[in-house]
Write an enzyme that holds these catalytic residues in place. Structure first.
Site, PDB file in Angstrom:
ATOM      1  N   LYS A  34       0.834  -1.204   0.000  1.00 35.83           N
ATOM      2  CA  LYS A  34       0.000   0.000   0.000  1.00 35.83           C
ATOM      3  C   LYS A  34       0.866   1.251   0.000  1.00 35.83           C
ATOM      4  O   LYS A  34       0.684   2.163  -0.814  1.00 35.83           O
ATOM      5  CB  LYS A  34      -0.927  -0.024   1.213  1.00 35.83           C
ATOM      6  CG  LYS A  34      -1.903   1.141   1.236  1.00 35.83           C
ATOM      7  CD  LYS A  34      -2.779   1.115   2.476  1.00 35.83           C
ATOM      8  CE  LYS A  34      -3.958   0.160   2.346  1.00 35.83           C
ATOM      9  NZ  LYS A  34      -3.762  -1.151   2.913  1.00 35.83           N
ATOM     10  N   ARG A 104      -4.032   2.502   8.299  1.00 38.81           N
ATOM     11  CA  ARG A 104      -4.235   1.221   7.617  1.00 38.81           C
ATOM     12  C   ARG A 104      -2.951   0.391   7.621  1.00 38.81           C
ATOM     13  O   ARG A 104      -1.845   0.938   7.624  1.00 38.81           O
ATOM     14  CB  ARG A 104      -4.656   1.449   6.158  1.00 38.81           C
ATOM     15  CG  ARG A 104      -5.915   2.270   5.955  1.00 38.81           C
ATOM     16  CD  ARG A 104      -6.090   2.600   4.481  1.00 38.81           C
ATOM     17  NE  ARG A 104      -7.183   3.529   4.224  1.00 38.81           N
ATOM     18  CZ  ARG A 104      -8.400   3.173   3.805  1.00 38.81           C
ATOM     19  NH1 ARG A 104      -8.672   1.914   3.587  1.00 38.81           N
ATOM     20  NH2 ARG A 104      -9.335   4.079   3.593  1.00 38.81           N
ATOM     21  N   GLY A 113      -8.289  -7.642   4.036  1.00 37.56           N
ATOM     22  CA  GLY A 113      -9.178  -7.759   5.187  1.00 37.56           C
ATOM     23  C   GLY A 113      -8.606  -8.489   6.376  1.00 37.56           C
ATOM     24  O   GLY A 113      -9.283  -8.637   7.399  1.00 37.56           O
ATOM     25  N   MET A 115      -5.878  -7.711   8.291  1.00 41.26           N
ATOM     26  CA  MET A 115      -5.404  -6.848   9.375  1.00 41.26           C
ATOM     27  C   MET A 115      -6.381  -5.697   9.565  1.00 41.26           C
ATOM     28  O   MET A 115      -7.393  -5.610   8.888  1.00 41.26           O
ATOM     29  CB  MET A 115      -3.980  -6.375   9.071  1.00 41.26           C
ATOM     30  CG  MET A 115      -2.959  -7.506   9.157  1.00 41.26           C
ATOM     31  SD  MET A 115      -1.284  -6.990   8.749  1.00 41.26           S
ATOM     32  CE  MET A 115      -1.351  -6.830   6.957  1.00 41.26           C
ATOM     33  N   ARG A 358      -3.226  -1.935  -6.338  1.00 42.04           N
ATOM     34  CA  ARG A 358      -2.390  -3.126  -6.181  1.00 42.04           C
ATOM     35  C   ARG A 358      -2.738  -4.081  -7.306  1.00 42.04           C
ATOM     36  O   ARG A 358      -3.807  -3.973  -7.919  1.00 42.04           O
ATOM     37  CB  ARG A 358      -2.632  -3.800  -4.824  1.00 42.04           C
ATOM     38  CG  ARG A 358      -4.075  -4.210  -4.587  1.00 42.04           C
ATOM     39  CD  ARG A 358      -4.309  -4.643  -3.160  1.00 42.04           C
ATOM     40  NE  ARG A 358      -5.715  -4.882  -2.874  1.00 42.04           N
ATOM     41  CZ  ARG A 358      -6.216  -5.051  -1.662  1.00 42.04           C
ATOM     42  NH1 ARG A 358      -5.426  -5.004  -0.604  1.00 42.04           N
ATOM     43  NH2 ARG A 358      -7.514  -5.266  -1.480  1.00 42.04           N
ATOM     44  N   HIS A 474     -15.820  -8.904   0.924  1.00 42.05           N
ATOM     45  CA  HIS A 474     -14.774  -9.755   1.511  1.00 42.05           C
ATOM     46  C   HIS A 474     -14.875 -11.186   0.996  1.00 42.05           C
ATOM     47  O   HIS A 474     -13.877 -11.793   0.592  1.00 42.05           O
ATOM     48  CB  HIS A 474     -14.887  -9.733   3.044  1.00 42.05           C
ATOM     49  CG  HIS A 474     -13.948 -10.689   3.717  1.00 42.05           C
ATOM     50  ND1 HIS A 474     -14.312 -11.984   4.031  1.00 42.05           N
ATOM     51  CD2 HIS A 474     -12.668 -10.558   4.094  1.00 42.05           C
ATOM     52  CE1 HIS A 474     -13.285 -12.591   4.595  1.00 42.05           C
ATOM     53  NE2 HIS A 474     -12.278 -11.752   4.661  1.00 42.05           N
ATOM     54  N   SER A 786      16.252 -42.289 -10.953  1.00 43.92           N
ATOM     55  CA  SER A 786      15.005 -41.602 -10.647  1.00 43.92           C
ATOM     56  C   SER A 786      14.946 -41.464  -9.132  1.00 43.92           C
ATOM     57  O   SER A 786      14.989 -42.471  -8.412  1.00 43.92           O
ATOM     58  CB  SER A 786      13.795 -42.392 -11.157  1.00 43.92           C
ATOM     59  OG  SER A 786      12.606 -41.712 -10.849  1.00 43.92           O
ATOM     60  N   CYS A 853      10.458 -38.878  -9.196  1.00 45.09           N
ATOM     61  CA  CYS A 853       9.120 -39.455  -9.354  1.00 45.09           C
ATOM     62  C   CYS A 853       8.330 -39.468  -8.048  1.00 45.09           C
ATOM     63  O   CYS A 853       7.294 -40.108  -7.961  1.00 45.09           O
ATOM     64  CB  CYS A 853       9.217 -40.871  -9.918  1.00 45.09           C
ATOM     65  SG  CYS A 853      10.145 -42.010  -8.880  1.00 45.09           S
ATOM     66  N   TYR A 873      14.079 -34.633 -15.990  1.00 43.75           N
ATOM     67  CA  TYR A 873      12.616 -34.676 -16.028  1.00 43.75           C
ATOM     68  C   TYR A 873      12.051 -34.754 -14.621  1.00 43.75           C
ATOM     69  O   TYR A 873      12.737 -35.098 -13.662  1.00 43.75           O
ATOM     70  CB  TYR A 873      12.119 -35.852 -16.871  1.00 43.75           C
ATOM     71  CG  TYR A 873      12.373 -37.217 -16.261  1.00 43.75           C
ATOM     72  CD1 TYR A 873      11.476 -37.790 -15.363  1.00 43.75           C
ATOM     73  CD2 TYR A 873      13.509 -37.962 -16.592  1.00 43.75           C
ATOM     74  CE1 TYR A 873      11.699 -39.034 -14.805  1.00 43.75           C
ATOM     75  CE2 TYR A 873      13.749 -39.208 -16.044  1.00 43.75           C
ATOM     76  CZ  TYR A 873      12.842 -39.738 -15.142  1.00 43.75           C
ATOM     77  OH  TYR A 873      13.062 -40.971 -14.591  1.00 43.75           O
TER      78      TYR A 873
END
Length: 902
Positions: A34, A104, A113, A115, A358, A474, A786, A853, A873
Site C-alpha cells: 500500500k 491502515r 481484510g 489486518m 495493487r 470480503h 530416478s 518421481c 525430467y
C-alpha cells in the site's frame, strides 16, 4: 533498505504527496504494497490524499520490544501529521479545522481484510462539532464520529464490535429505521452516547479524547494485527513469511459519506473472474469504504453495461464526470504497472481521490486470459505471461463444472463472485467447516456475510455462499484468491446461523443438508447437482504452449492404469516416469495369485503363481506402451512392503491355501514367518528380487514382450526403462541387471527382434545417493537415476510418512521447519542428497539421465529446486501435470533471468 534522515538518524516515516514523495513502487519490503504504491501514484501526479507510511522495520522493532512502539517515533509522527495538515489546510486536533486521518496496514503481500483499519481518527467531542460546522452537515459529522468510536473501540480498546452492532440495531428497530442512512443528527448523537457508555463499561476507561493518544494507540493496534489469528491463518495458507511484518499508512481522510454527491468504491481494471478487458467494480453512494467490502449493503455497478438498463444506478450514469476521470486513471495505472489493478477510490462532493492500487487477485481463468491478452497487446512478453500464472491455481481448471443440460433443482440466484462449482453439506460457522473437513467431508460455508474471522472456514470449505455482499465484498475477494467457488448477495436466502437454518421461500435447509453452488452463474441448487468434465480454454492452451517452449525439464506422469495414463496424456505428459507394478495387483482377480506367489514355500509354487501373473502384467504394460506411443515409460519392479499383500482374514488365507494345495495351519505359519516389525524398511524392492529372481524375470519378460507387441501395433518403437527399487549397494543392482539382461536375450531370440531398453535405479536411500558414482559407473552401471523423494525423505529424516502428521504439526508450531517436507522438498537436507546423487552419478557417467518421481514432482517450489540441480525430467500424478509443466517453465525463465542479471 532504510535510508537515514537528514540528521543521520534511522528514517522510519516516509511521506507521500504530489511533489513531495519519499518512496516509490520498488520499496515494497520497507513500505509494504500500500505505502509503496501510494508513493508511486503521488509521484505520477494522481489525486492521492497526502499521508505517510511507517516502515516494516518499526513493526519488527515493535514486536522485538514487547509490543511497544519506539518512543523516538512519536516526534516523527507528529511532524508528519503537521505536514499533512499544512497540505490540506487543517490541524491534527484543531478545534476549528480538524485534520482527520485513516490508519491502515500494508504488507508487501496483499492480505485483503486480514489486518485492521481505523477511519476518521482525530474526532472527539470538540472536533466533531467543528467538522459539522465546516461541512454544514451535522448528520455526516456525527455518523463519522460513531464509525470512529466503533472501529477504535473494537481494534484498539478491545470492545467486541458486536456490542456496537447491537446498540445500533436495537435503536433502529425501536425507532422504525430501516437503514443507517435514515438516521439523523439527533439519532447519531444518542447512539454515540450509548457507544461511549459501552466503551466505559467494557474497557474500564472513557473513550480517549486526546488525538495524540488516539494516533499512538491506533498505530500500535494495526501493527499488532499482523499477529491476529486470521492474519496468521492467511499467511500460512498463502506461504507468506511471518517475519515480513506490516507497514502502517496514515493518510488524510476523504469522505464518501458526505451526501449524495459523494461515494466510495472498489474497481478492477479488468474483470477478475473472466479476465475480460472491461472495468469491473462497484460503489456505494454516501458511504465509507468499509461499507463496500464488508458486504453489509449491496452496492451498485460502475458501468452502464453491467447495470439494469431500465433503472441505471451505475456510477457511469450517476456521476459521469467522476467516472470519466476514473476510466483515464485506470488506463494509466494499468499501463504503468503492466498488470490488472485493484483500485480503491472515494468521491467527495464530486472530486475523485485514489486511495490504493495493487495487482488484483483473480481467478485462474482470468489470470490466463489477462496474461495472454497483455502479451498479445505487447504490454508484457510471453515469458512474463508465463510467470503471471500461479501454477497451483491451475488445479481450479482441471475439475468438473455444472452440467448445463441437467435438470438441477435451482433454489436461489446471487452474484457470480468466484467461478467453479462445488457440492457439499451446509455449515454456518467457520469452526464447523474446519472440523468437518478434518473428517473428510465437503462443506459449503453459508453466511449472511463473511468477515476476515471466517478465513479459516473459507479455506476448509469447498465453496462459499452469502446472503449479502457484492462482487468486491470480503467473501468474493478472498474466495477468488483461494480458488474457491463463491456466490454472494443471494438476497432470497435468509440465514439464521445460530439456529442452523437457511430459508429460501417456503423451503428450509439445515446444517448438514447437501447443496451445490455455481460460482460462474451465481446459481444455488438443492442437493448434489450433476457435473460435466472440465473444458480447458484457448488461453490455457496458449499459455501452456509458451510454457512448453520455455522449459528445459521434461514432464512425465506417475501412472499405473490406462485411465491415469490417458488422462495424463490429455494434460500434456511426455511419458511415464513411474509405473508402480504392485498397484496393478490389488484387483480381486489378481490378488489371489500374488498372495500365492508370496506365500509359496517352494520354487514350484511360486512358478505356478508367476505363470498366472505373466499374461496379466504383459497386457497391462502393453496398453500403457500403446497409450504413450513411443514416449518413455519407466516401470518400477515389484516393490511391495509384503504386509500389504499378506492374507489376514481366515477366508483369504483359506483361498491361498487351496490355490497352493497347502494345509491352512502350514500357510498361517508361513504368513507368520513373513510378518515384519518394520516392513517399510524390510523385505521389499531389490531385496525381494535377489531372494526370488524368478519374480524379477517374470516382470522383465512381461515388459519386453509388451514393448515388442505395442511397437508393432502403434508403429512407434517402445523403449522401456526398467527401474530397480530400493538399491543401496552396487552389487544389488548388478545381480538384478544380470537377471533382466538374460531375459532380454531370451525374448530377442524367441521373437526375432532386437530390443532397446534402459536399466536404472530408484535413489530412495541416503546410501544410494552417497554412492551414486559407484552405482552408475561403467556400461553395466545404472543407465538412469530416478529419485524417489517420498522414501528418500522418510529415510533421510528418520520419519515415517504415515506417522508424521502430529510431529510435523508440532515442528511447524515451534519453527523447527517452515513447510511439510513431504509437500515441498527439504532442500538443505534431502535436496542435498539429490544434488550429491546427480553430481556423483554424472561424474561417473557423463550425460546420465536423472529424474524425480516422488510427490515433490508436482510441487512448484520443489520443481524450482530440481531445475537448479539439473534434473532431466520430473514425474507427477496426472492432475499435477499442467502444474508441473508451468512450474518447470517458470523455473527455467527465472534461472535465465538471474543469469542475465549476474
Amino acid at each position: 533498505m532504510t535510508q537515514p534522515s537528514s540528521d543521520g538518524k534511522k528514517k522510519w516515516v516516509y511521506a507521500f504527496a504530489p511533489g513531495a514523495t519519499d518512496g516509490d513502487a520498488t520499496m515494497f519490503d520497507l513500505l509494504g504494497g500500500k505505502g509503496a504504491n501510494l508513493a508511486e501514484m503521488a509521484s505520477l501526479g494522481l489525486p492521492v490524499p497526502p499521508g505517510f507510511t511507517i516502515t516494516t522495520e518499526v513493526c519488527r522493532a515493535f514486536f522485538a520490544d514487547g509490543d511497544r512502539l519506539p518512543e523516538e517515533l512519536r516526534a516523527e509522527i507528529m511532524t508528519a501529521l503537521a505536514v499533512i495538515g499544512q497540505t490540506v489546510g487543517a490541524g491534527f486536533g484543531d478545534d476549528e479545522r480538524p485534520l482527520l486521518v485513516s490508519v491502515r496496514s500494508g504488507s508487501r503481500a496483499s492480505m485483503p481484510g486480514m489486518m485492521d483499519t481505523i477511519l476518521n481518527l482525530g474526532l472527539n467531542d470538540k472536533t466533531v462539532e467543528a467538522l459539522a460546522a465546516l461541512t454544514g452537515d451535522a448528520r455526516f459529522a456525527f455518523d463519522s464520529y460513531r464509525r470512529f468510536i466503533q472501529m477504535y473501540g473494537d481494534v484498539v480498546l478491545g470492545v467486541d464490535h458486536g456490542a456496537f452492532e447491537d446498540i445500533l440495531e436495537n435503536f433502529k428497530n425501536l425507532n422504525g429505521f430501516a437503514a443507517d442512512t435514515d438516521l439523523d443528527e439527533e439519532a447519531w448523537r444518542e447512539i454515540i452516547a450509548d457507544y461511549k457508555a459501552a466503551v466505559l463499561r467494557e474497557h474500564g476507561a472513557p473513550f480517549p479524547q486526546d488525538t495524540g493518544e488516539q494516533i499512538w494507540g491506533a498505530i500500535a493496534a494495526v501493527f499488532s494485527s499482523w499477529r491476529n489469528p486470521r492474519a496468521i491463518t492467511y499467511r500460512r495458507l498463502h506461504d507468506i513469511p511471518d517475519d515480513w511484518g506490516t507497514a502502517v499508512t496514515v493518510q488524510a481522510m476523504v469522505f464518501g459519506n458526505l451526501g449524495d454527491h459523494s461515494a466510495t468504491g472498489v474497481a478492477f481494471t479488468r474483470n477478475p473472474s473472466t479476465g475480460e478487458k472491461t472495468i469491473f467494480g462497484e460503489y456505494l453512494a454516501n458511504a465509507q469504504g468499509e461499507d463496500v467490502v464488508a458486504g453489509i449493503r449491496t452496492p451498485q455497478p460502475l458501468t452502464r453495461q453491467s447495470a439494469d438498463v431500465a433503472d441505471d444506478a451505475s456510477l457511469e450514469a450517476f456521476m459521469p464526470s467522476a467516472f470519466a476521470e476514473l476510466e483515464q486513471i485506470f488506463a494509466r495505472l494499468e499501463a504503468h504497472y503492466r498488470d490488472m489493478q485493484d483500485v480503491e477510490f472515494t468521491i467527495q462532493n464530486g472530486r475523485l481521490w485514489i486511495l490504493q492500487t495493487r495487482s488484483g487477485k483473480r481467478t485462474t481463468e482470468a489470470a490466463l486470459r489477462i496474461a495472454a491478452e497483455m502479451a498479445g497487446e505487447g504490454v508484457i512478453t510471453q515469458d512474463e505471461a508465463v510467470l503471471r500464472v500461479d501454477p497451483m491455481a491451475l488445479d481450479q481448471l482441471l475439475h468438473p463444472a455444472i452440467d448445463p443440460t441437467a435438470d438441477n433443482d435451482v433454489i436461489a440466484k446471487g452474484l457470480p463472485a468466484s467461478p467453479g462449482a462445488a457440492s457439499g453439506e451446509i455449515v454456518f460457522h467457520a469452526e464447523m467447516a474446519v472440523a468437518l473437513k478434518a473428517k473428510g467431508k465437503d462443506v459449503i460455508l453459508v453466511r449472511a456475510e463473511t468477515s476476515p474471522e471466517d478465513v479459516h472456514g473459507m479455506h476448509a470449505a469447498v465453496g462459499v455462499l452469502t446472503a449479502r455482499g457484492g462482487m468486491t465484498s470480503h467473501a468474493a475477494v478472498v474466495a477468488r484468491g483461494m480458488g474457491r467457488p463463491c456466490v454472494s448477495g443471494a438476497g432470497t436466502i435468509k440465514v439464521d446461523a445460530n439456529a442452523g437454518i437457511m430459508r429460501v421461500g417456503t423451503r428450509t435447509f439445515r446444517s448438514g443438508d447437501m447443496i451445490t453452488i455455481d460460482g460462474a452463474s451465481g446459481r444455488v441448487f438443492a442437493g448434489k447437482a450433476k457435473m460435466r468434465p472440465p473444458q480447458l480454454s484457448g488461453t490455457f492452451a496458449t499459455i501452456m504452449t509458451w510454457a512448453d517452449s520455455a522449459r528445459r525439464m521434461r514432464v512425465r506422469t506417475n501412472a499405473d492404469t490406462p485411465r491415469d495414463a490417458r488422462q495424463a496424456r490429455e494434460f500434456g505428459a511426455e511419458g511415464i516416469g513411474l509405473c508402480r507394478t504392485e498397484h496393478m495387483f490389488f484387483e480381486e482377480t489378481r490378488i489371489l495369485a500374488v498372495r500365492q506367489m508370496i506365500c509359496a514355500d517352494s520354487e514350484d509354487g511360486r512358478a505356478q503363481a508367476l505363470e498366472k501373473l505373466l499374461p496379466m502384467q504383459r497386457a497391462d504394460f502393453e496398453e500403457l506402451f500403446e497409450i504413450m506411443a513411443g514416449l518413455p515409460v519407466t516401470i518400477r519392479l515389484l516393490d511391495p512392503p509384503l504386509h500389504e499383500f499378506l492374507p489376514h482374514e481366515d477366508r483369504e488365507a483359506a483361498q491361498v491355501a487351496a490355490a497352493l494345495g497347502m494345509d491352512l495351519t502350514r500357510l498361517k505359519a508361513r504368513v507368520a514367518e513373513l510378518e515384519e516389525v518394520n516392513p517399510m524398511l524390510g523385505f521389499r524392492g531389490c531385496r525381494l528380487g535377489i531372494k526370488f529372481p524368478e519374480v524379477t524375470a517374470m516382470q522383465a519378460r512381461a515388459i519386453f514382450e509388451a514393448a515388442i507387441n505395442a511397437g508393432r501395433k502403434t508403429g512407434s518403437p517402445a523403449i522401456p526403462e526398467i527401474m530397480i527399487p530400493f538399491v543401496a549397494y552396487r552389487q544389488e543392482f548388478n545381480i538384478l541387471r544380470a537377471v533382466i539382461s538374460d531375459v532380454a536375450k531370451a525374448v530377442e531370440a524367441e521373437m526375432g527382434v532386437s530390443l532397446e531398453y534402459d536399466i536404472g535405479t530408484m535413489i530412495e536411500l541416503p546410501r544410494a545417493a552417497l554412492r551414486a558414482g559407484d552405482i552408475a559407473m561403467g556400461d553395466d552401471g545404472a543407465d538412469f537415476f530416478s529419485f524417489g523423494t517420498n522414501d528418500l525423505t522418510q529415510t533421510a529424516l528418520g520419519l515415517s510418512r504415515d506417522d508424521a502428521a502430529p510431529i510435523l504439526s508440532n515442528y511447524l508450531e515451534h519453527d523447527v521447519i517452515v513447510i511439510d517436507p513431504f509437500v515441498s522438498i527439504d532442500q538443505a537436507g534431502v535436496g542435498e542428497l539429490v544434488k550429491i546423487g546427480v553430481d556423483r552419478g554424472r561424474a561417473a557417467k557423463p550425460g546420465l539421465k536423472t529424474g524425480i518421481c516422488g510427490e515433490h514432482g508436482g510441487d512448484p517450489k520443489s520443481i524450482t529446486f530440481f531445475e537448479s540441480v539439473g534434473l532431466d525430467y520430473i514425474s507427477c500424478s496426472p492432475y499435477r501435470v499442467p502444474i508441473a509443466r508451468l512450474s518447470a517453465a517458470q523455473a527455467t525463465i527465472r534461472k535465465q533471468m538471474a543469469s542475465v542479471k549476474s
